[in-house]
Design an enzyme around this catalytic site. Structure first.
Site, PDB file in Angstrom:
ATOM      1  N   GLU A   1     -13.039  25.595 -21.585  1.00 11.61           N
ATOM      2  CA  GLU A   1     -12.875  26.145 -20.236  1.00 11.61           C
ATOM      3  C   GLU A   1     -14.063  25.761 -19.354  1.00 11.61           C
ATOM      4  O   GLU A   1     -13.905  25.468 -18.166  1.00 11.61           O
ATOM      5  CB  GLU A   1     -12.751  27.663 -20.322  1.00 11.61           C
TER       6      GLU A   1
ATOM      7  N   ASP B   1       0.831  -1.188   0.000  1.00 10.62           N
ATOM      8  CA  ASP B   1       0.000   0.000   0.000  1.00 10.62           C
ATOM      9  C   ASP B   1       0.869   1.242   0.000  1.00 10.62           C
ATOM     10  O   ASP B   1       1.584   1.504   0.957  1.00 10.62           O
ATOM     11  CB  ASP B   1      -0.907   0.022   1.238  1.00 10.62           C
TER      12      ASP B   1
ATOM     13  N   HIS C   1      -9.150  21.244 -13.368  1.00  6.92           N
ATOM     14  CA  HIS C   1      -9.489  22.084 -14.513  1.00  6.92           C
ATOM     15  C   HIS C   1      -8.477  21.879 -15.642  1.00  6.92           C
ATOM     16  O   HIS C   1      -8.858  21.660 -16.798  1.00  6.92           O
ATOM     17  CB  HIS C   1      -9.520  23.555 -14.093  1.00  6.92           C
ATOM     18  N   GLU C   2      -7.196  21.960 -15.318  1.00  7.40           N
ATOM     19  CA  GLU C   2      -6.169  21.862 -16.362  1.00  7.40           C
ATOM     20  C   GLU C   2      -6.130  20.477 -16.994  1.00  7.40           C
ATOM     21  O   GLU C   2      -6.045  20.333 -18.210  1.00  7.40           O
ATOM     22  CB  GLU C   2      -4.802  22.234 -15.793  1.00  7.40           C
TER      23      GLU C   2
ATOM     24  N   HIS D   1      -8.651  19.787 -19.661  1.00  3.50           N
ATOM     25  CA  HIS D   1      -8.324  20.253 -21.008  1.00  3.50           C
ATOM     26  C   HIS D   1      -7.718  19.122 -21.833  1.00  3.50           C
ATOM     27  O   HIS D   1      -7.995  18.992 -23.037  1.00  3.50           O
ATOM     28  CB  HIS D   1      -7.341  21.424 -20.945  1.00  3.50           C
TER      29      HIS D   1
END
Length: 596
Positions: free
Chosen positions: A430, A222, A401-402, A405
Site C-alpha cells: 500500500e 496522432d 495507486h491500484e 499494486h
C-alpha cells in the site's frame, strides 16, 4: 442550407452526366483540406487532399417526416443521407456504425459504378429516431476516371515502395475513387506500405491509369484523449486534450493495436477499459482515435458523457503507467501486463482489465494481480460521500495507486504474485502505491506535503490519517508506529512517508527533471528515486520486512550507482527509525560508521 444543398444537389446525375454538374474548383492549400508531408530519410514530399466537409447540429433533433420508417442503422442512414443530399440511394454506401445509450452513429461513403470513394463521406447521428448531427464531404466531380483499371498495381509497386521507404504488407488491396483538388475523381489502387523498423505505415493511393502515387493515408496518426494528464491529481485540475501521448519505446504499436489491427475504442495491447462487461467500452468520438468526452460534475458519474470520460481517463492512465514503468524496468521480461509480448520474454495474454464504475462496491478501488500470463484486474468504484457521487476514475492518484499494486506484486518474487501476502509486506505494498501516485504528480523540485484521495471523499485530509511530510510535526510516524497495527493501509502510511522523505532528499541533492516519465537517463533526484524504487522491488525477498526493503534500496543503489547514495539513504531511513539496528518495530537512528 440552400447553398449546401445547391452544391451537393443531384449527385447521381452529376456522376452520370459530368458535363451538367457544377465543378469543384481547384482549391488552394488549406489546413482544412490539405496536408503537406515530407516522408522518410530521403525527404519524399506529398500533398494529400480531402474535400471540405459541411457539418450541422440540431440540438434536440430533427423530427423525421411521417414517411420515414425507422429500421436498421444501415437503412436509416442511407435513407436519410440520400434524402438530405437529394441523391439516388445507390450512390450511398453504408460503411460502419455503432450505438451508445445516447445516440446511434452511422458512417457512409459516396460511390460510383459500385466503386466507393475513399475521401467523399458522410456521417449522421440519430437519437430517439431524430437526427441530431449531419456531416458530408460528398462531391460532384467534373470528370470521373474510367472504372476499369489499365495499370496493374503490382507493376508499379517497387517504385511506390521506394518512395514510401517500406514494403507492401500483404493486406488485401482495394479499388477506390479519390476526389482530387482540381474537381476530378481518380480511380486508384489502395495498397498498404509498411516499415516496422521506423514505425511507418501508409495507405498508398496509386492512380489505376497512370501508376502515379496520388495520395497517402498515414496510419501512424496522432491519437487524442481528453483526460487528466498523469501529473494532475483529480478532476478539479481540469481535463485536457492530449495528442498522441503513447511512448513509442514502451508501446511500439501505440495503445490501440491488438490482435493484428488498431481498435477504435478503449482497448489495446496494455489495457481494456470498460463498464460492466468487456464489450461495454468507449468508442472514439471522432475518426483517427480521438476520444474527446467532457465530464459534467453536476451530473451523476454514469450519466451523459461522464461514463465515456471515465473510461477514457482510466484507459489513458493505465497505459501511461505501463509506458513509464516499462522505461524503468517493468518490461515483458519483468512480468508486465501485455496481450502481446513481442517475443521479448515473460508470458503474454495478460493486459490489464480496467473495470470503471464497477458495481461490486463503493468508496474504494482494488487491483487483483495474478501470476504473469494472467490479466490483472482493476476495479474502480463510485464514491458516495458527496452529491452527486464522485468517480474514482477521475482521481488519478487512485488509479496509479491500484496499478502500482500490479507492479509491486509482479516484481517482488519473480512474477508469482505471491510475495506481498503478510501484513507487513502487504502494508508496504500500500505504501509503494501511495508513493508512486505522489511521484507521478510532482511538478517541480519544491517538496510539498502530500494528501491522497481528497477529491473523492471531499475531505482535505484525504483517505490517510496524516499527510506525507518531511516535517515530524505534520507526520511524526516512524518504524515503531507499525507495532500493533493490523490494517495494511495504516502500515502502508508509515512506509509511504519514509519514501516521501527519501524522495525529498534525492531531489534536494540532485534536482528535479520534468522529463522523468520518458527519459530515465537523467541524473536528477526524481529519476534516481524511481530507478531505485523499481530496482529494489526485484531485489527484495518474498514477503519482505521494512528493514529488508530498506536494504534492497541500499543494494539497488550499489548496483546502479556504485553506492554513491549510501549515506544519503541511510540517514533518511534512520531519521524515521530504520537505522542499522532497527528490528521488531523498535526504532533505531544509527547509520554505518562511514556515514557519521
Amino acid at each position: 442550407m440552400p447553398a449546401i444543398q445547391g452544391l451537393l444537389n443531384s449527385v447521381l446525375i452529376a456522376l452520370a452526366l459530368a458535363s451538367q454538374a457544377a465543378a469543384i474548383p481547384s482549391a488552394p492549400y488549406s489546413h482544412a483540406t490539405h496536408h503537406r508531408r515530407t516522408l522518410g530519410r530521403r525527404g519524399f514530399q506529398i500533398e494529400t487532399y480531402n474535400p471540405p466537409s459541411s457539418f450541422e447540429t440540431y440540438g434536440e433533433g430533427l423530427i423525421q417526416a411521417a414517411s420515414f420508417a425507422p429500421g436498421g442503422l444501415d437503412t436509416d442512414a442511407r435513407t436519410y443521407v440520400s434524402s438530405k443530399l437529394k441523391v439516388d440511394s445507390s450512390t450511398v454506401e453504408f460503411r460502419s456504425g455503432f450505438s451508445t445509450a445516447n445516440a446511434r452513429h452511422a458512417y457512409v461513403r459516396q460511390r460510383y459504378n459500385g466503386i466507393p470513394f475513399a475521401n467523399a463521406v458522410a456521417n449522421v447521428a440519430f437519437k430517439d429516431n431524430k437526427v441530431v448531427t449531419f456531416g458530408s464531404s460528398f462531391v460532384k466531380p467534373t470528370k470521373i476516371a474510367d472504372s476499369k483499371p489499365t495499370i496493374d498495381w503490382k507493376s508499379v509497386l517497387p517504385n511506390i515502395e521506394e518512395q514510401l521507404e517500406g514494403k507492401y504488407n500483404n493486406h488485401p488491396t482495394s479499388l477506390e475513387y479519390l476526389a482530387r483538388p482540381d474537381g476530378t475523381a481518380a480511380l486508384t489502387h489502395v495498397v498498404q506500405i509498411q516499415n516496422e523498423d521506423v514505425n511507418s505505415w501508409y495507405e498508398a493511393f496509386i492512380d489505376a491509369h497512370s501508376g502515379e502515387l496520388l495520395s497517402i493515408t498515414d496510419f501512424t496518426a496522432d491519437a487524442a484523449y481528453r483526460v487528466l494528464p498523469i501529473q494532475k491529481q483529480d478532476l478539479r485540475d481540469g481535463l485536457e486534450l492530449l495528442i498522441d501521448p503513447y511512448d513509442p519505446l514502451s508501446s511500439p504499436d501505440g495503445w490501440h493495436f491488438t490482435g493484428g489491427a488498431n481498435t477504435t475504442n478503449t482497448s489495446g495491447n496494455n489495457v481494456i477499459a470498460y463498464k460492466g462487461t468487456q464489450s461495454s467500452v468507449t468508442s472514439q468520438s471522432a475518426a483517427d482515435q480521438v476520444f474527446d468526452y467532457t465530464y459534467n460534475t453536476a451530473n451523476a458519474p454514469a450519466t451523459g458523457s461522464n461514463i465515456d470520460a471515465a473510461r477514457t481517463n482510466a484507459f489513458y492512465i493505465i497505459n501511461r503507467i505501463h509506458d513509464f514503468a516499462y522505461r524503468y524496468g517493468f518490461t515483458e521480461a519483468g512480468f508486465n501486463f501485455q496481450a502481446d509480448n513481442f517475443n521479448k520474454g515473460g508470458k503474454a495474454g495478460d493486459r490489464v482489465l480496467m473495470s470503471v464504475q464497477d458495481s461490486s462496491g463503493t468508496n474504494n478501488a482494488n487491483f487483483a494481480t495474478p501470476p504473469d500470463g494472467q490479466s490483472g484486474t482493476c476495479r474502480m468504484y463510485i464514491w458516495t460521500t458527496t452529491s452527486p457521487n464522485r468517480d474514482g476514475s477521475l482521481e488519478n492518484d487512485i488509479i496509479v495507486h491500484e496499478m502500482t499494486h500490479g507492479i509491486t506484486n509482479r516484481l517482488t518474487g519473480g512474477g508469482t504474485a505471491r510475495c506481498l501476502q503478510t501484513t507487513e509486506s502487504g502494508g508496504m505494498g500500500e505504501g509503494w502505491s501511495d508513493a508512486m501516485a505522489e511521484w507521478t504528480e510532482q511538478k517541480s523540485e519544491v517538496i510539498k506535503d502530500y494528501v491522497l484521495g481528497d477529491y473523492v471523499t471531499n475531505n482535505p485530509g484525504g483517505i490517510r490519517t496524516k499527510p506525507y511530510s518531511t516535517s515530524k510535526t505534520v507526520n511524526p510516524q516512524t518504524y515503531a508506529t507499525v507495532k500493533g497495527l493490523t490494517s495494511v493501509h495504516r502500515v502502508g502510511e508509515i512506509w509511504a512517508n519514509v519514501l516521501h522523505n527519501v524522495y525529498a532528499a534525492l531531489v534536494a541533492q540532485y534536482g528535479w527533471s520534468p522529463t522523468s516519465l520518458t527519459n530515465p537517463e537523467g541524473a536528477e533526484g526524481n529519476i534516481v528515486y524511481i530507478h531505485l524504487f523499481i530496482d529494489a522491488l526485484a531485489l527484495q525477498p518474498c514477503n519482505p520486512t521494512f528493514p529488508q526493503a530498506r536494504d534492497a534500496w541500499i543494494q539497488a543503489d550499489v548496483n546502479r550507482y556504485g553506492g554513491v547514495n549510501k549515506c544519503l539513504l541511510w540517514k533518511v531511513f534512520a531519521s524515521r527509525g530504520l537505522g542499522v539496528n532497527a528490528k521488531s518495530f523498535v526504532d533505531d537512528s544509527s547509520v554505518p560508521t562511514d556515514c557519521n
